[in-house]
Enzyme design. Structure first.
Site, PDB file in Angstrom:
ATOM      1  N   ASP A  37       0.992  -1.299  -0.051  1.00 43.62           N
ATOM      2  CA  ASP A  37      -0.007   0.004  -0.039  1.00 43.62           C
ATOM      3  C   ASP A  37       0.925   1.170   0.151  1.00 43.62           C
ATOM      4  OD1 ASP A  37      -2.333   1.534   0.087  1.00 43.62           O
ATOM      5  OD2 ASP A  37      -3.283   0.800   1.622  1.00 43.62           O
TER       6      ASP A  37
HETATM    7  C1  BGC Z   1      -5.220   3.050   0.018  1.00 43.17           C
HETATM    8  C2  BGC Z   1      -5.286   1.819  -1.221  1.00 43.17           C
HETATM    9  C3  BGC Z   1      -5.173   2.716  -2.342  1.00 43.17           C
HETATM   10  C4  BGC Z   1      -3.923   3.390  -2.534  1.00 43.17           C
HETATM   11  C5  BGC Z   1      -3.627   3.758  -3.787  1.00 43.17           C
HETATM   12  C6  BGC Z   1      -4.060   3.950  -0.251  1.00 43.17           C
HETATM   13  O1  BGC Z   1      -3.700   4.759   0.535  1.00 43.17           O
HETATM   14  O2  BGC Z   1      -4.861   2.358   1.377  1.00 43.17           O
HETATM   15  O3  BGC Z   1      -6.327   1.428  -0.951  1.00 43.17           O
HETATM   16  O4  BGC Z   1      -5.450   1.543  -3.589  1.00 43.17           O
HETATM   17  O5  BGC Z   1      -3.877   4.314  -1.576  1.00 43.17           O
HETATM   18  O6  BGC Z   1      -4.476   4.914  -4.187  1.00 43.17           O
END
Ligand code: BGC
Length: 761
Positions: free
Chosen positions: A285
């Site tokens: 993430d």
């Molecule tokens: C979120 C994810 C997301 C990623 C990219 C993160 O802050 O937890 O779910 O896919 O950002 O945008």
């Protein structure tokens, strides 16, 4: 010993480097030959890559980070870039100018639609109808792929018992079985049978794992979790996504038992890759690898940090890669320190190769080597998006996702020939209707409740009453969240002039989603007072709710004759609300999550384990709250009303006894005993009353949503096998124990028809 291992590694690096130099140019042929299998092509390509090129493949950058230099160096992936011209630009640099011509994988958070916004996932799960998310992901994949993006960070499958947690809106609620069915349906629709197809994308199941259970419901907070809960409650939807062929996965921000998701060998490698045979790659993430680092005391900002399982960047890269993380999002530790870590023997070339191979295989399967570029004309052609058919699919999905929570005295459906006053902060709103992951959805595309109702009944007015603004709390004033009653008199006047009232209440979209935990989960601001004022007019009214989490609705329930839970319905919000309010669509959704009466009941969920002192509000020494005369949630999992009536009867099993690997078929009759056509969701639950570890009082193991004409009866069958009546123990072993299994059927988790069978030893 340490020295010997390091020397061996250095020799291995040297051999690979020499091999790279002597690979004949023809080697590239295999890598680009679509006839050879992805694994062969990936292996061939890998054999030609330098260490630097491999480390670049493990890097995933954001739209704001990517430069020509990254693309030329062979960066692996980029997310959130949606401009087809820019996508083609960087792809050209990567394909034309990087040494091995490996295309970039472009990714995006297409969660409940790209341009055509469908209901939020918690709403879609309320349909208990996987065809709703099949429709969503079919449209979403096509629209996403049209701009040149080949990976979506969806499905989000985090089971959650935490309504304070804003991201409960992104998943399918509290049940692992329902979550599994929806996870599989989303993966299959997004990827199709071959995600190289022009209208398909590779899906990424997230967030591994147990991210839905942060302590206190506070976003990003830690999680402490027994092995049996992890496996019985939180992992099943991931497994279902893997079984459905999901190509990629994302590790989570949170720690489980002190081990962060992106440094978690057990979940990433032991379970996902080895036990389940997942052949795709895992991306971290957002900066989750950097967050493994300890934060230095009172220092200048050195970027994301916090978990304290790594001393510094190299340590973080080592922990993430060795645990099984293949691709690092935004932070750049693996790319920056991989060479040094390899030389120090802290990571291995075989692990780097494994990660690169996984990424290359996905790119090859995605057809990126054959079709790296996107058709820019199509990508900017308005006809490619939000077509009439797409809108129709979103409208139907939204209608199926709504849950009728209360309807006293037949308040609903409303009479379309009588005048309507739409009142409330969300009554003429387009912005919030799209929910917290609106992708490339545009406010102007969305149909407000007022517009939708007026289109079906011209005798409609709108009065706001108070405002709810989608602002972050630091800049918020109380008035932004219905903190002022200055507009209430106008609302009362409008109600007095109309025959019937629709109160559009709830949360702004920013109150749900990522980084949007709430400490109170009731209706924000003075909305309850607005209800009370409208009630005093004596006009028939319905409360239509827009929200991304279960709310505590005790006062709303006590004061309102009718309540419709609409969640955030998406681009066709107002039309779908009007369809349901006027009875064109008979609501058939059921709650995928329990609604507590009081905040203090959290966590409250239907599939809880029993205690030695089961709740009884009439006596003292048992599992209850002394200040709450009830054991139940306000609205139970699986609950939802209809404009017609159903009866579920005659549960029977085809056998009373079954071997551990046998099957049992349960049948039940459902009848529409009312006077309107409608859908019921028949639900099958089981309970194992005597087991080596206490089993949940009920576990959903089957459901079917069926449309029925008035007076009609249908027989439904459900098959149960060991995957249903077995469970994981605290050693992580799946066991099927002999003994009695109770089977319940009905149309909510309070189903009271029961039959039993015995699993023989
Ligand atoms: C979120 C994810 C997301 C990623 C990219 C993160 O802050 O937890 O779910 O896919 O950002 O945008």
């Amino acid at each position: 010993m340490r020295f010997a291992r390091r020397s061996l590694l250095l020799i291995a690096v040297a051999i690979v480097t020499i091999a790279t130099l002597v690979i004949p140019a023809g080697g590239l042929t295999t890598a680009t030959d679509p006839e050879s299998s992805e694994s062969d092509r990936a292996a061939n390509l890998l054999s030609q890559m330098t260490l630097e090129e491999k480390l670049q493949q493990l890097q995933l950058l954001s739209d704001g980070q990517i430069t020509d230099a990254d693309a030329k160096a062979g960066v692996g992936a980029v997310f959130s870039l949606t401009d087809a011209a820019k996508i083609n630009h960087f792809q050209h640099v990567a394909v034309d100018q990087s040494r091995l011509h490996i295309p970039i994988l472009f990714a995006y958070d297409t969660i409940h639609g790209y341009r055509t916004i469908f209901p939020v996932p918690l709403g879609a799960a309320s349909s208990f109808d996987p065809s709703v998310v099949t429709a969503d992901d079919t449209v979403a994949a096509r629209e996403t792929a049209t701009v040149g993006i080949k990976q979506i960070y969806s499905p989000m499958v985090d089971v959650s018992h935490e309504p304070r947690w804003g991201r409960i809106v992104e998943g399918a609620g509290e049940d692992p079985y329902l979550g599994s069915v929806f996870a599989a349906a989303r993966v299959k629709a997004a990827q199709g049978t071959d995600y190289s197809a022009a209208d398909k994308v590779v899906a990424s199941v997230k967030h591994l794992a147990a991210y839905g259970q942060p302590e206190g419901g506070r976003e990003y907070n830690t999680t402490d979790m027994s092995e049996q809960r992890l496996r019985n409650l939180y992992l099943p939807p991931f497994k279902a996504a893997v079984d459905a062929g999901v190509g990629t996965a994302m590790c989570s921000f949170n720690a489980i038992n002190g081990v962060p998701g992106c440094a978690n060998q057990q979940t990433e490698t032991d379970i996902l890759k080895r036990e389940w045979g997942f052949g795709g790659f895992i991306e971290s993430d957002y900066t989750a690898v950097a967050e493994l680092r300890a934060c230095p005391p009172k220092t200048p900002d050195n970027g994301p940090c916090g978990h304290g399982v790594a001393a510094d960047g190299p340590d973080a890269a080592q922990a993430a890669l060795n645990a099984g993380t293949d691709s690092e999002m935004v932070s750049t530790n693996i790319r920056d320190f991989g060479k040094q870590l390899l030389a120090q023997g802290r990571i291995s070339m075989s692990r780097i190769n494994d990660a690169v191979r996984r990424i290359l295989r996905v790119k090859l399967r995605a057809g990126l080597f054959e079709h790296p570029y996107v058709d820019q004309a199509k990508a900017v052609d308005p006809k490619s998006f939000l077509t009439a058919d797409d809108r129709a699919a979103a409208r139907s999905a939204a209608g199926k996702s709504m849950v009728l929570l209360k309807n006293d005295g037949g308040t609903l459906p409303l009479d379309p020939s009588k005048s309507v006053a739409v009142i409330g902060p969300l009554g003429n709103d387009q912005h919030d209707m799209l929910g917290p992951w609106w992708g490339q959805g545009r406010d102007a595309d969305a149909v407000s409740v007022f517009a939708g109702i007026k289109a079906q009944n011209p005798k409609t007015t709108f009065t706001q009453g108070c405002t709810i603004l989608d602002k972050d709390p630091p800049t918020n004033t109380p008035a932004d969240e219905c903190g002022s009653d200055a507009g209430f008199q106008a609302a009362v006047d409008a109600a007095n002039k109309a025959d019937q009232v629709v109160l559009a209440l709830g949360e702004s979209r920013g109150m749900s989603g990522e980084a949007a935990s709430r400490v109170e989960i009731d209706l924000p601001g003075k909305q309850q007072e607005l209800i009370d004022q409208i009630k005093k007019t004596g006009k028939p009214f319905v409360v239509v709710l827009f929200n991304g989490r279960p709310l505590t609705l005790g006062n709303v329930d006590a004061s309102s004759p009718a309540i419709l839970e609409s969640w955030f319905p998406g681009v066709e919000a107002g039309n779908a609300v009007a369809d349901v309010l006027f009875g064109k669509v008979n609501p058939g959704g059921k709650l995928p999550v329990s609604f507590p009466r009081e905040l203090g009941q959290i966590p409250i969920y239907y599939n809880h384990e029993p205690t030695g002192r089961p709740c009884d509000p009439t006596s003292k020494y048992n599992s209850r709250y002394r200040d709450l005369p009830s054991c139940d949630p306000l609205y139970a999992f699986g609950f939802g009303l209809s404009y017609t009536k159903f009866s579920v009867t005659n549960l029977r099993l085809n056998t009373q006894s079954v071997s551990k690997d046998g099957k049992v078929t349960a049948s039940v009759d459902v009848a529409n005993t009312g006077s309107r056509i409608g859908d019921d969701v028949v639900q099958l639950y089981i309970h194992d009353p005597v087991a080596s570890i206490s089993q949940p009082v009920r576990r959903l193991r089957g459901f079917q949503r069926v449309p029925l004409e008035p007076g009609k009866t249908q027989t439904l069958s459900f098959t149960l096998n060991s995957s249903d009546f077995g469970f994981y123990d605290n050693r992580g072993k799946f066991v099927v124990e002999p003994g009695r299994i109770d089977v319940y059927a009905g149309d909510s988790s309070n189903a009271d028809l029961v039959q039993s069978f015995t699993v023989s030893g």
